[in-house]
Design an enzyme around this catalytic site. Sequence first.
Site, PDB file in Angstrom:
ATOM      1  N   LYS A 123      20.834  21.009  37.412  1.00 24.04           N
ATOM      2  CA  LYS A 123      21.353  21.121  38.787  1.00 24.04           C
ATOM      3  C   LYS A 123      22.634  19.952  38.791  1.00 24.04           C
ATOM      4  O   LYS A 123      23.423  19.935  39.695  1.00 24.04           O
ATOM      5  CB  LYS A 123      20.317  20.742  39.903  1.00 24.04           C
ATOM      6  CG  LYS A 123      19.486  21.820  39.811  1.00 24.04           C
ATOM      7  CD  LYS A 123      18.619  21.992  41.118  1.00 24.04           C
ATOM      8  CE  LYS A 123      17.630  23.392  41.376  1.00 24.04           C
ATOM      9  NZ  LYS A 123      16.568  23.373  40.812  1.00 24.04           N
TER      10      LYS A 123
HETATM   11  C1  LIG Z   1      16.013  24.546  40.514  1.00 16.52           C
HETATM   12  C2  LIG Z   1      15.516  24.864  39.192  1.00 16.52           C
HETATM   13  C3  LIG Z   1      15.221  26.335  38.610  1.00 16.52           C
HETATM   14  C4  LIG Z   1      15.419  27.309  39.628  1.00 16.52           C
HETATM   15  O1  LIG Z   1      16.661  27.596  39.687  1.00 16.52           O
HETATM   16  P1  LIG Z   1      17.233  28.639  40.891  1.00 16.52           P
HETATM   17  O2  LIG Z   1      18.530  28.605  40.634  1.00 16.52           O
HETATM   18  O3  LIG Z   1      16.658  28.262  42.349  1.00 16.52           O
HETATM   19  O4  LIG Z   1      16.723  29.720  40.509  1.00 16.52           O
HETATM   20  C5  LIG Z   1      14.521  26.271  37.499  1.00 16.52           C
HETATM   21  N1  LIG Z   1      14.278  25.115  36.595  1.00 16.52           N
HETATM   22  C6  LIG Z   1      14.490  23.866  37.081  1.00 16.52           C
HETATM   23  C7  LIG Z   1      14.227  22.946  36.338  1.00 16.52           C
HETATM   24  C8  LIG Z   1      15.063  23.776  38.318  1.00 16.52           C
HETATM   25  O5  LIG Z   1      15.328  22.366  38.737  1.00 16.52           O
END
Ligand SMILES: *Cc1c(COP(=O)(O)O)cnc(C)c1O
Length: 459
Positions: free
Chosen positions: A111
Site C-alpha cells: 500500500k
Molecule cells: C490490503 C492488502 C491486501 C488486499 O488488497 P486489496 O487491494 O484490498 O484487494 C492484501 N495483502 C495485504 C498485505 C494488504 O495490506
Amino acid sequence: MKYISTRNNKKTFEFKDVFIKGLGDDGGLFIPESLSKYSETEISSFTNLEYNDLAKKIISTFIGDFMSENDLSNIIDKSYSVFRKKNVVNLIKVGDRSVLELFHGPTLAFKDIAMQLLGNFYEYYLNNENQKINIVVATSGDTGAAAIDAIKGKKNVNIFVLHPHNRVSSVQRKLMTTGKDQNVFNIAINGNFDDCQNLVKSMFADKNFSNEIKMSGVNSINWARIIAQSVYYFYSYFLIEDKDRPINFSVPTGNFGDVYAGYLAKKMGLPINKLIVATNQNDILHRAISKGSYEVEKVAETISPSMDIQIASNFERLIYDLNNGDDTETIKVMSDIKEKGKYIIDHEKLDKINTNFLSSKMSEDEILKTIELVYKKFDVVLDPHSAIGYGAFDKVNITGNNIVLATAHPCKFPDAIKNAIDLNAELPKELIYILNEKENYKIIENNIDEVKKHIKERI
Ligand SMILES: *Cc1c(COP(=O)(O)O)cnc(C)c1O
C-alpha cells in the site's frame, strides 16, 4: 482524460475531482470515460525503463492537467525515494514461480507504493488551493499505516484512521499509533473492518458532515491508488525473460483494488493471461468468480487480517464492465447487494469474468503449511497474505510465467511466522524502534454519532 461514475455515465469529472472525492456523490466509483490501449510497439518501448520513469509514463496519461509533467516527475521521484529498493519493487525466483516483493516501502506493505504518491498529490493540491481537508479512512491494518506515513506532518491536512480494535496485528497497530505528528488521529472501533468501512461510507454519504469537515478519502477505491498500482504489473512484465509463455499474476485479495489494477493494466494492453484472485477463508470473491455467487457472509478473523473483508468495494468497477457500461443496471445490482446481501452472476457474465480472472481460497492451516514449505524448500519467508498468493497457483493449476504478488513483509505478522516455522521475523533495522514507543489511539464504539463527534472535536 475524463471520468464518470459507475452509477452515472453522463456526468464527467476531471482527475482532480476524482482524486479528492474518492467516492462519487452518487455512491458510485470513478472510472475513465474511455481508455485507450497502448500498441505492442509502445509497450515494448517501455521495456528498459527504470521504475520511476515507467510510473511517469503510465500515470501521466490519467491525470490530465492536474499537474505539469515536470511536477509529476518530481513528485514520483520524491515519493519513491523513501523505498529501500532503487526500483521500488523486487522480483525473485522461488521454485517454479516468481515473487514480486512489493513491501520495501516505509510501512512494509504494497500500500505504500500508491499511498506515498497520494500523500504528495495532496500536498501539491493543497498548496495550490489554500484550503484544509480531513482525510478519513478505514483500515484492515495496512492502509492506515501507509496513509499515515504518507500524510504525517503535511500542511493543511489531518488524517483520521479507523481500525478494528484488536483485529490488526500488534506490529500493524504500532506502525500506525506510535507517530508523534499533530495531524494524525487513530481510532480503534469496537467492530470488524467492514464496520469501519461502513462508518466511513456513512460519513461520506452525510453531505452536511462531509462538506463541513472537507472530508476526503484514500481507501482502495481511490482511482489514484489504482493507477499507481498498475505500474508494477508493467514493470514486472518487463523483467520476465521468456515472454512466449503466458503471464499470470496471483494477487492476495481483499477489497479487489490491487487485482483490479492488474485488470486495468490488461485493459491498457499489457498481455496478461489470467489474474488470480487469491482469498483467505473470507472467500466472497472466490465464490463469485468460481460459482457466480457473490453473497455476503460473516467476516472471520484470520492470520491474514488485511484480507478479512466481505464487501469488496472495487468489485463495483467490474460489475459496471460486466454490464457493458450500463449505469442503471449497475445501480440495480449494487442495491440488490445492499438489500439482499446477494448477487447471482449469470453464466454469460461469469464466462466473461473467467476470461480474465480465476480464483482460489486458502484455509488457515494451508497458509501455515505454505509458509513452512516455501521456507524449507527455498529459504524464503512469505507473510501469510503472500503465502495465499503463492499457494493459489497450486490450486488453479495454470502454466506459464506465474508471478505472485508479495503484498507484505513477514515481520508485520510475527505470530503467524513463529507459528509456521518457529522463526522470529524481524523488522528492518530502521523500524525496530517502534516496538518500544508509546502508542496513541482512542477506542470508540461502532456508533456513527460518537465517531463524528470525536472527529469534529479534533479539527
Ligand atoms: C490490503 C492488502 C491486501 C488486499 O488488497 P486489496 O487491494 O484490498 O484487494 C492484501 N495483502 C495485504 C498485505 C494488504 O495490506
